[in-house]
Design an enzyme around this catalytic site. Structure first.
Site, mmCIF file in Angstrom:
data_model
loop_
_atom_site.group_PDB
_atom_site.id
_atom_site.type_symbol
_atom_site.label_atom_id
_atom_site.label_comp_id
_atom_site.label_asym_id
_atom_site.label_seq_id
_atom_site.Cartn_x
_atom_site.Cartn_y
_atom_site.Cartn_z
ATOM 1 C CG ASP A 11 -1.976 -1.049 1.190
ATOM 2 O OD1 ASP A 11 -2.331 -1.480 0.085
ATOM 3 O OD2 ASP A 11 -2.451 -1.469 2.268
ATOM 4 C CG ASP A 130 -11.556 -2.345 -0.658
ATOM 5 O OD1 ASP A 130 -10.743 -3.281 -0.815
ATOM 6 O OD2 ASP A 130 -11.283 -1.161 -0.900
#
Length: 261
Positions: A11, A130
């Site tokens: 990330d 997600d």
């Protein structure tokens, strides 16, 4: 059976790798290109970079990072975050990415998945989902976007089916409930999506030990039935290595490439 894959996830925010829990509490975890090289040399099968800031500044940083990574690593890598057009896909693929990951933009404009697949092939288009479990007493999961801040109201399994029909070659499925907790992947979620779509599913969110990874990749009736496991904290913090995980999976009789050629 096609070999299972281990995929470190990086990330990226403002040019640095960060890690948090349940998408918040971010901390610095290192330089993305350095970590990419380390994991490539260690025997990872692929890499995923997610630009979680996805700001204008982040986009410029990300393209430069993609170029630098492509010069250094020898394994395929996927890049996602803030990609909202075919031109954006083109820019990252030309910079050296092998695949792009679409998330919020796919929800906003589902046909972007189809346009990307038509232009570059399904193998280049990953759709990231997600997922957060609904309130107690209600079965299923909702799709969240904008870094996990906005509930779309879309059902995760139905959305996975739709993007696969539109041309997504792979689904990156993150349990927001499990993200960064190291309490285990959501096997029920992963299995539900894997059984619903004809494309590979990458399990993400919650790996904390060898058993968790094996369970996500287990194609038995109680397993997650994923084709790949995404890993972050476990690797970034040195709890486990790619080699240790692969050796364990091989000992369990699972089909995975050895860490060392």
């Amino acid at each position: 059976m096609v070999a299972l894959r281990l995929i470190p996830c990086l990330d990226v925010a403002e040019g640095r790798v960060v890690k948090g829990v349940n998408f918040v509490g971010l901390r610095d975890a290192g330089d993305p290109v350095e970590l990419a090289c380390r994991y490539s040399q260690a025997g990872a099968d692929e890499l995923v970079f997610l630009d979680i800031a996805a700001s204008h500044q982040g986009r410029a940083t990300l393209v430069d990072m993609v170029r630098r990574t492509a010069e250094e690593v020898t394994i395929p890598f996927t890049v996602g975050g803030g990609i909202s057009s075919v031109d954006g896909i083109t820019e990252l693929l030309r910079a050296g990415a092998d695949k792009v990951s679409l998330n919020s933009s796919a929800v906003r404009d589902p046909e972007l998945v189809a346009r990307g697949a038509d232009r570059f092939g399904c193998q280049c288009i990953v759709v990231a989902i997600d997922a957060r479990r609904r309130e107690q007493g209600t079965d299923g999961w909702d799709v969240f976007v904008k870094g996990g801040r906005e509930n779309t109201g879309l059902d995760v399994v139905a959305w996975a089916r739709r993007v696969a029909e539109l041309g997504a070659g792979e689904i990156l499925l993150t349990s927001m409930d499990g993200d960064g907790t190291q309490a285990g992947y959501d096997l029920t979620l992963t299995r539900a999506v894997a059984q619903a779509v004809p494309v590979p599913v990458i399990a993400s969110g919650g790996a904390g030990c060898l058993d968790h990874i094996a369970a996500a990749l287990d194609h038995g009736p109680e397993g997650g039935q994923a084709s790949a496991a995404l890993l972050a904290s476990l690797l970034h913090d040195g709890v486990l290595t790619v080699e240790e995980i692969k050796q364990d999976l091989l000992q369990r009789g699972m089909t995975i490439r050895p860490a060392q050629a």
